[in-house]
Design an enzyme around this catalytic site. Structure first.
Site, PDB file in Angstrom:
ATOM      1  N   GLU A  41     -12.996  12.194 -40.708  1.00 18.86           N
ATOM      2  CA  GLU A  41     -12.350  11.063 -41.368  1.00 18.86           C
ATOM      3  C   GLU A  41     -13.007  10.951 -42.739  1.00 18.86           C
ATOM      4  O   GLU A  41     -14.235  10.865 -42.834  1.00 18.86           O
ATOM      5  CB  GLU A  41     -12.594   9.791 -40.543  1.00 18.86           C
ATOM      6  CG  GLU A  41     -11.863   8.610 -41.117  1.00 18.86           C
ATOM      7  CD  GLU A  41     -12.104   7.325 -40.335  1.00 18.86           C
ATOM      8  OE1 GLU A  41     -12.690   7.358 -39.240  1.00 18.86           O
ATOM      9  OE2 GLU A  41     -11.700   6.275 -40.870  1.00 18.86           O
ATOM     10  N   ARG A 268     -22.805  14.627 -28.725  1.00 20.16           N
ATOM     11  CA  ARG A 268     -23.073  14.577 -30.157  1.00 20.16           C
ATOM     12  C   ARG A 268     -24.550  14.807 -30.425  1.00 20.16           C
ATOM     13  O   ARG A 268     -25.390  14.613 -29.555  1.00 20.16           O
ATOM     14  CB  ARG A 268     -22.581  13.271 -30.762  1.00 20.16           C
ATOM     15  CG  ARG A 268     -23.170  12.019 -30.183  1.00 20.16           C
ATOM     16  CD  ARG A 268     -22.429  10.773 -30.657  1.00 20.16           C
ATOM     17  NE  ARG A 268     -22.620  10.519 -32.061  1.00 20.16           N
ATOM     18  CZ  ARG A 268     -21.618  10.410 -32.945  1.00 20.16           C
ATOM     19  NH1 ARG A 268     -20.382  10.529 -32.564  1.00 20.16           N
ATOM     20  NH2 ARG A 268     -21.875  10.163 -34.196  1.00 20.16           N
ATOM     21  N   LYS A 278     -21.861   7.315 -40.286  1.00 26.48           N
ATOM     22  CA  LYS A 278     -21.463   7.203 -41.691  1.00 26.48           C
ATOM     23  C   LYS A 278     -21.509   5.758 -42.176  1.00 26.48           C
ATOM     24  O   LYS A 278     -21.851   5.499 -43.326  1.00 26.48           O
ATOM     25  CB  LYS A 278     -20.051   7.782 -41.884  1.00 26.48           C
ATOM     26  CG  LYS A 278     -20.036   9.288 -41.909  1.00 26.48           C
ATOM     27  CD  LYS A 278     -18.637   9.823 -42.113  1.00 26.48           C
ATOM     28  CE  LYS A 278     -17.874   9.780 -40.816  1.00 26.48           C
ATOM     29  NZ  LYS A 278     -16.546  10.377 -40.921  1.00 26.48           N
TER      30      LYS A 278
HETATM   31  P1  ATP Z   1     -19.546   8.716 -37.770  1.00 28.24           P
HETATM   32  O1  ATP Z   1     -19.975   7.855 -36.640  1.00 28.24           O
HETATM   33  O2  ATP Z   1     -20.682   9.286 -38.539  1.00 28.24           O
HETATM   34  O3  ATP Z   1     -18.516   8.079 -38.654  1.00 28.24           O
HETATM   35  P2  ATP Z   1     -17.377  10.124 -36.625  1.00 28.24           P
HETATM   36  O4  ATP Z   1     -17.333  10.807 -35.312  1.00 28.24           O
HETATM   37  O5  ATP Z   1     -16.622   8.862 -36.748  1.00 28.24           O
HETATM   38  O6  ATP Z   1     -18.892   9.967 -37.052  1.00 28.24           O
HETATM   39  P3  ATP Z   1     -15.630  11.905 -37.970  1.00 28.24           P
HETATM   40  O7  ATP Z   1     -15.423  12.076 -39.406  1.00 28.24           O
HETATM   41  O8  ATP Z   1     -14.534  11.319 -37.164  1.00 28.24           O
HETATM   42  O9  ATP Z   1     -16.944  11.056 -37.793  1.00 28.24           O
HETATM   43  O10 ATP Z   1     -16.129  13.264 -37.308  1.00 28.24           O
HETATM   44  C1  ATP Z   1     -15.527  14.509 -37.492  1.00 28.24           C
HETATM   45  C2  ATP Z   1     -15.930  15.396 -36.364  1.00 28.24           C
HETATM   46  O11 ATP Z   1     -17.333  15.539 -36.324  1.00 28.24           O
HETATM   47  C3  ATP Z   1     -15.490  14.808 -35.044  1.00 28.24           C
HETATM   48  O12 ATP Z   1     -14.930  15.828 -34.244  1.00 28.24           O
HETATM   49  C4  ATP Z   1     -16.759  14.265 -34.469  1.00 28.24           C
HETATM   50  O13 ATP Z   1     -16.733  14.290 -33.075  1.00 28.24           O
HETATM   51  C5  ATP Z   1     -17.817  15.208 -35.042  1.00 28.24           C
HETATM   52  N1  ATP Z   1     -19.105  14.538 -35.135  1.00 28.24           N
HETATM   53  C6  ATP Z   1     -19.396  13.396 -35.773  1.00 28.24           C
HETATM   54  N2  ATP Z   1     -20.675  13.036 -35.579  1.00 28.24           N
HETATM   55  C7  ATP Z   1     -21.225  13.983 -34.792  1.00 28.24           C
HETATM   56  C8  ATP Z   1     -22.527  14.190 -34.223  1.00 28.24           C
HETATM   57  N3  ATP Z   1     -23.529  13.332 -34.429  1.00 28.24           N
HETATM   58  N4  ATP Z   1     -22.707  15.282 -33.463  1.00 28.24           N
HETATM   59  C9  ATP Z   1     -21.719  16.150 -33.267  1.00 28.24           C
HETATM   60  N5  ATP Z   1     -20.480  16.020 -33.748  1.00 28.24           N
HETATM   61  C10 ATP Z   1     -20.221  14.946 -34.504  1.00 28.24           C
HETATM   62 MG    MG Z   2     -14.488   8.873 -36.473  1.00 28.31          MG
END
Ligand code: ATP
Ligand code: MG
Length: 555
Positions: A41, A268, A278
Site C-alpha cells: 500500500e 511477518r 508504517k
Molecule cells: P505496515 O503495518 O507496515 O503498514 P502492511 O502489511 O500494512 O505493513 P503493506 O504495504 O500492505 O503493509 O505490505 C505489503 C506486503 O508486505 C504485504 O503482503 C504484507 O503482508 C508484507 N509485509 C508487511 N510487513 C511485513 C513484515 N513485517 N514481515 C513480512 N511481510 C510484511
Molecule cells: Mg496494509
C-alpha cells in the site's frame, strides 16, 4: 568474473513450506508457471519487513522462472501519495528484483471491481446498508456471540442497484451508506459477517483523480486483482489467515476467469528494537525525531541503504530468517551479522581517526608516500597511497601515559606499530592548562617498514593513524539503535523509549583517498568499524560518514 557477482550467483536457494507447495503444484500440474505479486500500500516507505515479503515473492518468481508483479494496493486515497509509489519502485529495484511488465495498481481495476459488485448485487449477494459505523459494530457481535442481521439486509435487487448507483454518483454523504457482502452474520469468522466491500470517500485519488467517490475495500479488491492478474500463489502475512475465507468467497461468487489464485500466509518479520509499522514510522518522520524516511537509523530499506547496507546483505538476512508460520522476534544482531559478513569480505580498508590526538615524530622530516593494500586478503582490490608526515593523528583512546600489559597500544616510553607504516615510540607528552594531553612527541624506527625490528624487539600493538598535514577533515555519525527497549511497538509513548544516544556526531580526519568516497559504499575504517559516505549530506568539502556497523558484536 567480478567477485561480488560471483557471490550473488552462489546465493543459496531457500526451501520453505510455500516453496514446497509450489513444487507440488508444479509437479501435479495445478499450475504450469508460478506467478506471484508484491502488493504494497503506497502509504509509506518500505521497511525490513517488506524486504522479507519482497525476497519471498520475487525470489520465488526468479528461482522458478515465473513472474512477480508489483501491485500498488491503492484503495485508500486519503493516506497514499505518489512519493511513496516512487520510493517503493526504487527500493524493489535496489534490492535486485524485477517486476513483470509495468507496475500494476489496484485502481486500474476500479471499473472491473465496480462491475463485480453489481454482479454480487444482482445475485442477491450484496446490499446497500445504512447502519452507521457505530451501529454496524453493535450488530457485528463478538467472538463469542453471533451478530444480528442489518435491517437493510433484505432490500430488493432493484433497490440495491439504484442506491449503489446513487452512491457512485456522489449523491450520498460519506458514512451514510456502504455496500456489504451478504454472507453470514453468525459466522465464527468475523470477516464473514457481511463485510463492507465499498465505502463512500470524497477524496482525490493519486491515480484516478476525482473519477470515483466510492472505493472498494481491501478484501474485495485484493482477491479480484490477483485473479485479473492471473496470480497463482497469493502470499501474505498471518493476520490475513481468516480473510482467506472472504478471499475465496468473493472469487467463488463472481464470473471471473478460472483457475483461481490461492492465498497462503506466513509469519511477518518482527525485529528487536525496531518498529515495523508504517504508521509508527511515519510518526517518527512527522515528529522530526528522525531525518526523514531514509534516516540511517530507520529500519526502512532506504534508511538501511543510506546506512551502508548492501542489497546482498538484506537478501541474505531474509534467507537466514526463513519463512514459516511461527510468530517470532528476530534478534537485531542477526541483521548486523549479515552486513558484517558482506563487508568483511568486500569493503575496502581505509584509515580514519575519529577522536584525534596529535603526535609529532621528532626524528622525521619531510614526507614519504607509503603503499597500503585495500584488502588484507584480496590482492585484486589493489593498493592506495598514504602520505606519512612528521605530524600525524592517532585516536585518543590509543594512547596512555601508563598502562598494564593488556593495553596493546601506545604507552609513554613504549613502542607500537602504525598500521601500514613504521614502529614508533612515545617519548614525552605536552598538556594544556587543564592537564589534557595535546601532543605526544615520538620517534620512529626507519628500519621497520613492513618488517619487525632487526634486533628482535617485540612490538605487539598496531594502531591506525592519518597524516595531520595531508588529510580530509570529516564528520562521523555514530549510530546506535533508535529505541532502548526490544519491543518499542508495545510502548504507550514512543518518546519514552527513544535512545537519546542513537546519534553521536564526531569530528576527525580521514585519509586523503576518501575525499571522493562514493555515497552508500562502505569502507572498513580499520579498528573503528564499517562506514560509508552519507548520500544526503556528504560533499567533497565536508565529507560525512555514517557508521554502518561495528567491527564486532557489541555485547
Ligand atoms: P505496515 O503495518 O507496515 O503498514 P502492511 O502489511 O500494512 O505493513 P503493506 O504495504 O500492505 O503493509 O505490505 C505489503 C506486503 O508486505 C504485504 O503482503 C504484507 O503482508 C508484507 N509485509 C508487511 N510487513 C511485513 C513484515 N513485517 N514481515 C513480512 N511481510 C510484511
Ligand atoms: Mg496494509
Amino acid at each position: 568474473m567480478h567477485h561480488s557477482e560471483q557471490l550473488e550467483n552462489t546465493e543459496a536457494r531457500p526451501t520453505n513450506f510455500i516453496r514446497n507447495i509450489i513444487d507440488e503444484d508444479l509437479a501435479n500440474g495445478t499450475c504450469t508457471q508460478v506467478h506471484t505479486r508484491f502488493p504494497p500500500e503506497p502509504n509509506g516507505y518500505l521497511h525490513i519487513g517488506h524486504a522479507k515479503s519482497i525476497c519471498l515473492n520475487f525470489g520465488i518468481a526468479k528461482d522458478y522462472n515465473g513472474l512477480c508483479n508489483l501491485r500498488f494496493d491503492d484503495t485508500n486515497p486519503t493516506k497514499e501519495e505518489v512519493e511513496y509509489v516512487d520510493s517503493i519502485k526504487q527500493d524493489v529495484e535496489w534490492l535486485g528484483f524485477k517486476w513483470a511488465g509495468q507496475p500494476h495498481y489496484a485502481s486500474d481495476y476500479f471499473d472491473a471491481l465496480y462491475g463485480y459488485a453489481i454482479e454480487l448485487i444482482k445475485k442477491g449477494l450484496a446490499y446497500v446498508c445504512e447502519l452507521t459505523p457505530d451501529e454496524m459494530r453493535e450488530y457485528r457481535g463478538t467472538l463469542t456471540e453471533p451478530g444480528k442481521n442489518s435491517p437493510y439486509r433484505d432490500r430488493s435487487v432493484e433497490e440495491n442497484l439504484a442506491l449503489f448507483e446513487k452512491m457512485k454518483n456522489g449523491e450520498v454523504e460519506e458514512g451514510k451508506m456502504s455496500l456489504r457482502a451478504k454472507i453470514d452474520m453468525a459466522s465464527p469468522f468475523m470477516v464473514m459477517r457481511d463485510p463492507v466491500i465499498y465505502r463512500i470517500k470524497f477524496a482525490t485519488h493519486h491515480q484516478t483523480g476525482d473519477k470515483w467517490c466510492i472505493y472498494p475495500m481491501y478484501d474485495f479488491t485484493h482477491c479480484i486483482s490477483d485473479a485479473i492478474e492471473r496470480i497463482t500463489h497469493s502470499i501474505c502475512t498471518l493476520e490475513f489467515q481468516d480473510n482467506r475465507r472472504l478471499y475465496d468467497w468473493v472469487l467463488d461468487h463472481i464470473s471471473i476467469e478460472r483457475p483461481l489464485p490461492h492465498q497462503y500466509e506466513f509469519s511477518r518479520l518482527n525485529l528487536e528494537y525496531t518498529l515495523t509499522s508504517k504508521r509508527k514510522l511515519l510518526k517518527l518522520v512527522e515528529d522530526k525525531i528522525v531525518d526523514g524516511w531514509n534516516d540511517p537509523r530507520m529500519p526502512t530499506i532506504s534508511g538501511l541503504r543510506r546506512r551502508g547496507y548492501t542489497p546482498a546483505s538484506l537478501r541474505e538476512f531474509c534467507r537466514r530468517i526463513g519463512v514459516t508460520k511461527q510468530d517470532n522476534v528476530v534478534e537485531f544482531k542477526a541483521l548486523e551479522s549479515c552486513i558484517r559478513d558482506d563487508l568483511n569480505e568486500n569493503a575496502p580498508r581505509a584509515m580514519a581517526v575519529i577522536n584525534p590526538l596529535r603526535i609529532v615524530i621528532e626524528n622525521f622530516d619531510g614526507e614519504e608516500v607509503l603503499t597500503a593494500p585495500n584488502h588484507p586478503n584480496r590482492e585484486e582490490m589493489g593498493t592506495r597511497q598514504l602520505p606519512f608526515t612528521r605530524e600525524l593523528f592517532i585516536d585518543k583512546a590509543d594512547f596512555r601515559e601508563e598502562a598494564n600489559k593488556q593495553y596493546k597500544r601506545l604507552v609513554l616510553g613504549k613502542e607500537v606499530r602504525l598500521r601500514n607504516a613504521y614502529v614508533i615510540k612515545a617519548e614525552r607528552v605536552e598538556k594544556d592548562e587543564n592537564g589534557e594531553i595535546t601532543t605526544v612527541y615520538c620517534t620512529y624506527d626507519p628500519e621497520t617498514l613492513g618488517k619487525n625490528p632487526a634486533d628482535g624487539r617485540k612490538v605487539k600493538g598496531v594502531i591506525h593513524w592519518v597524516s595531520a598535514k595531508d588529510n580530509v577533515p570529516a564528520e562521523f555519525r555514530l549510530y546506535d539503535r533508535l529505541f532502548t527497549v526490544p519491543n518499542p511497538g508495545a510502548a504507550e509513548n514512543m518518546e519514552d523509549v527513544l535512545n537519546p544516544e542513537s546519534l553521536v556526531v564526531k569530528h576527525g580526519f580521514v585519509e586523503k583517498s576518501l575525499a571522493n568516497a562514493e555515497p552508500e559504499k562502505a569502507y572498513q575504517f580499520e579498528r573503528e568499524g564499517y562506514y560509508c559516505a552519507d548520500s544526503k549530506d556528504s560533499t567533497a568539502e565536508h565529507p560525512v560518514f555514517n557508521l554502518t556497523v561495528s567491527l564486532k558484536e557489541s555485547f
